[in-house]
Design a protein around this motif. Structure first.
Motif, mmCIF file in Angstrom:
data_model
loop_
_atom_site.group_PDB
_atom_site.id
_atom_site.type_symbol
_atom_site.label_atom_id
_atom_site.label_comp_id
_atom_site.label_asym_id
_atom_site.label_seq_id
_atom_site.Cartn_x
_atom_site.Cartn_y
_atom_site.Cartn_z
ATOM 1 N N TYR A 50 0.854 -1.194 0.000
ATOM 2 C CA TYR A 50 0.000 0.000 0.000
ATOM 3 C C TYR A 50 0.889 1.244 0.000
ATOM 4 C CZ TYR A 50 0.914 0.565 5.055
ATOM 5 O OH TYR A 50 1.508 0.746 6.283
ATOM 6 N N GLY A 51 0.385 2.307 -0.588
ATOM 7 C CA GLY A 51 1.128 3.554 -0.629
ATOM 8 C C GLY A 51 0.713 4.495 0.488
ATOM 9 N N TRP A 52 1.628 5.374 0.849
ATOM 10 C CA TRP A 52 1.302 6.443 1.800
ATOM 11 C C TRP A 52 2.166 7.652 1.478
ATOM 12 C CZ3 TRP A 52 4.888 8.210 5.562
ATOM 13 C CH2 TRP A 52 6.054 7.439 5.710
ATOM 14 N N GLY A 53 1.559 8.838 1.633
ATOM 15 C CA GLY A 53 2.257 10.069 1.288
ATOM 16 C C GLY A 53 2.426 11.018 2.451
ATOM 17 N N ILE A 77 1.523 0.603 -6.881
ATOM 18 C CA ILE A 77 1.050 0.117 -5.588
ATOM 19 C C ILE A 77 -0.330 -0.519 -5.778
ATOM 20 C CG2 ILE A 77 2.353 1.650 -4.081
ATOM 21 C CD1 ILE A 77 0.011 3.587 -4.115
ATOM 22 N N GLU A 78 -0.691 -1.378 -4.833
ATOM 23 C CA GLU A 78 -1.947 -2.118 -4.949
ATOM 24 C C GLU A 78 -3.110 -1.462 -4.209
ATOM 25 O OE1 GLU A 78 -1.071 -6.658 -4.961
ATOM 26 O OE2 GLU A 78 0.533 -5.731 -3.793
ATOM 27 N N LEU A 79 -2.794 -0.696 -3.177
ATOM 28 C CA LEU A 79 -3.835 -0.100 -2.345
ATOM 29 C C LEU A 79 -3.399 1.285 -1.903
ATOM 30 C CD1 LEU A 79 -6.474 -0.410 -0.538
ATOM 31 C CD2 LEU A 79 -4.935 -1.255 1.252
ATOM 32 N N LEU A 80 -4.361 2.196 -1.807
ATOM 33 C CA LEU A 80 -4.091 3.537 -1.279
ATOM 34 C C LEU A 80 -5.264 3.956 -0.414
ATOM 35 C CD1 LEU A 80 -2.044 5.925 -1.426
ATOM 36 C CD2 LEU A 80 -3.499 6.905 -3.209
ATOM 37 N N VAL A 81 -4.977 4.298 0.844
ATOM 38 C CA VAL A 81 -5.994 4.828 1.760
ATOM 39 C C VAL A 81 -5.715 6.315 1.899
ATOM 40 C CG1 VAL A 81 -6.961 4.721 4.080
ATOM 41 C CG2 VAL A 81 -6.179 2.623 2.953
ATOM 42 N N ILE A 82 -6.640 7.134 1.431
ATOM 43 C CA ILE A 82 -6.399 8.574 1.320
ATOM 44 C C ILE A 82 -7.704 9.324 1.547
ATOM 45 C CG2 ILE A 82 -6.799 8.559 -1.190
ATOM 46 C CD1 ILE A 82 -4.509 10.625 -1.436
ATOM 47 N N ASP A 83 -7.618 10.587 1.958
ATOM 48 C CA ASP A 83 -8.846 11.357 2.140
ATOM 49 C C ASP A 83 -9.530 11.552 0.794
ATOM 50 O OD1 ASP A 83 -8.097 14.481 1.349
ATOM 51 O OD2 ASP A 83 -6.402 13.333 2.107
ATOM 52 N N SER A 84 -10.824 11.783 0.829
ATOM 53 C CA SER A 84 -11.641 11.731 -0.390
ATOM 54 C C SER A 84 -11.324 12.841 -1.391
ATOM 55 C CB SER A 84 -13.127 11.791 -0.029
ATOM 56 O OG SER A 84 -13.441 13.015 0.618
ATOM 57 N N GLY A 85 -10.819 13.981 -0.913
ATOM 58 C CA GLY A 85 -10.600 15.126 -1.794
ATOM 59 C C GLY A 85 -9.813 14.820 -3.060
ATOM 60 N N PRO A 86 -8.613 14.223 -2.951
ATOM 61 C CA PRO A 86 -7.801 13.984 -4.145
ATOM 62 C C PRO A 86 -8.322 12.892 -5.076
ATOM 63 C CG PRO A 86 -6.448 14.045 -2.158
ATOM 64 C CD PRO A 86 -7.871 13.945 -1.724
ATOM 65 N N PRO A 97 -0.802 9.166 -8.431
ATOM 66 C CA PRO A 97 -0.340 8.653 -9.725
ATOM 67 C C PRO A 97 0.287 7.263 -9.618
ATOM 68 C CG PRO A 97 0.344 10.935 -9.442
ATOM 69 C CD PRO A 97 -0.202 10.475 -8.126
ATOM 70 N N ALA A 98 0.903 6.970 -8.480
ATOM 71 C CA ALA A 98 1.495 5.645 -8.281
ATOM 72 C C ALA A 98 0.417 4.566 -8.283
ATOM 73 C CB ALA A 98 2.272 5.615 -6.965
ATOM 74 N N LEU A 99 -0.734 4.879 -7.710
ATOM 75 C CA LEU A 99 -1.853 3.933 -7.722
ATOM 76 C C LEU A 99 -2.389 3.768 -9.148
ATOM 77 C CD1 LEU A 99 -3.877 2.204 -6.016
ATOM 78 C CD2 LEU A 99 -5.375 4.218 -6.048
ATOM 79 N N ILE A 100 -2.597 4.890 -9.824
ATOM 80 C CA ILE A 100 -3.118 4.850 -11.189
ATOM 81 C C ILE A 100 -2.175 4.079 -12.111
ATOM 82 C CG2 ILE A 100 -3.721 6.259 -13.209
ATOM 83 C CD1 ILE A 100 -4.608 8.455 -11.246
ATOM 84 N N GLY A 101 -0.871 4.254 -11.895
ATOM 85 C CA GLY A 101 0.125 3.596 -12.736
ATOM 86 C C GLY A 101 0.424 2.160 -12.358
#
Length: 323
Positions: A158-161, A200-209, A193-197
């Motif tokens: 999973y990705g995290w920023g 990474i397999e999973l991204l937990v992120i706030d809804s805005g982006p 972009p890493a998720l779109i590309g």
């Protein structure tokens, strides 16, 4: 006895004078430009909330209210600036409380203590976190995600920023009883972009982006982390609907420096609540993927205490590192 009575009389007089001065200060507040300091660059959720708030507070107070972006060091440059500012209410901080809590635990003695060095004044807005996968992913729901994570046994990544994203994902994996592998990015913006590309397999992120990307079919939303479905993405189920007993809400709050006069605190809290209750403000926040969330002082303090407890449990767990 006479000396004791004299001391009590002087103490009472000083206290009364303090109340009068505080009341007078509140009546004249603000007496000049108010700065809303944001620890991130323009365009993010904190910046959006600050600018919407600044516009209406400026009209209400008949004084300029400006947003000052001070990005860097995961928001600590901005929070330190406000903590060291004059306690007159003219320099305030717009930030997620989780950022302050994580930084204090991550760098004890090097960062500010949000309980001692700042004063939490009001909630401003909340947002769901969203579990997202690549649009081409075979995963269709939370149950399939959990099954795959168990099958991969710590290899599903999973990705995290930012640290808040990392903590949220760790909390979810613990609630689901799975292990996953973290892949860090310099910012939340880089992780999308890493998720779109497919990096990474999973991204937990706030809804805005990601709300717009979900609607456009560029990423797939599996669940939101709020207790009930979000008005921003009503078609996306909650984690509880997917079988994971967990909730986590992104939150943005307003802070001031310590030792703000009580009367000034009360005025800020009252006026911010008034602004957030206006239908046009609620509509603008909703359009940005945010829900207005003004909490009374007691509720706010309890909320922050509960969140800090959950974050502390993760960060103090054996083997956990946020590096």
């Amino acid at each position: 006895m006479a000396i004791s009575r004299m001391i009590r009389s002087i103490s009472a007089a000083v206290a009364a004078m303090g109340l009068l001065l505080g009341s007078a200060w509140a009546q004249s507040y603000p007496s000049g430009t108010v700065k809303l300091v944001v620890g991130y660059g323009p365009g993010g959720g904190n910046d959006i909330v600050a600018r919407i708030l600044a516009e209406d507070l400026s009209k209400l107070w008949n004084q300029p209210v400006v947003v000052e972006n001070k990005p860097g060091a995961n928001g600590s440059i901005a929070s330190t600036h406000v903590a060291r500012s004059a306690p007159d209410g003219h320099t305030l901080l717009v930030t997620p409380p989780t950022t302050l809590m994580i930084d204090a635990l991550w760098r004890p003695g090097q960062s500010i203590d949000p309980d001692k060095d700042l004063k939490a004044l009001s909630g401003l807005a909340s947002t769901p976190f969203v579990l997202t996968v690549n649009a081409r992913s075979s995963i269709k729901n939370v149950q399939e995600l959990v099954a795959l994570a168990k099958q991969k046994n710590g290899e599903l990544n999973y990705g995290w920023g930012n640290p808040g994203m990392r903590i949220a994902t760790e909390l979810i994996s613990r609630a689901a009883g799975v292990k996953m592998f973290p892949v860090g990015y310099k910012s939340a913006g880089q992780s999308v972009p890493a998720l779109i590309g497919g990096e990474i397999e999973l991204l937990v992120i706030d809804s805005g982006p990601v709300a717009g990307l979900v609607k456009a079919g560029k990423v797939k939303a599996l669940a939101v982390t709020t207790p009930s479905r979000s008005s921003v993405m009503p078609e996306v189920p909650t984690l509880r609907e997917g079988g994971i007993d967990f909730d986590w809400t992104g939150f943005i709050a307003l802070y001031g420096p310590p030792n703000l006069p009580a009367a000034v605190q009360a005025k800020i809290q009252s006026d911010v609540a008034m602004v957030l209750n206006r239908p046009e403000i609620r509509s603008r926040l909703s359009g940005a993927g945010l829900d207005p969330s003004s909490l009374a002082q007691k509720e706010l303090d309890q909320y922050l205490k509960n969140v800090n407890k959950r974050i502390t449990a993760v960060m103090n767990a054996p083997g956990f590192s946020i590096e």
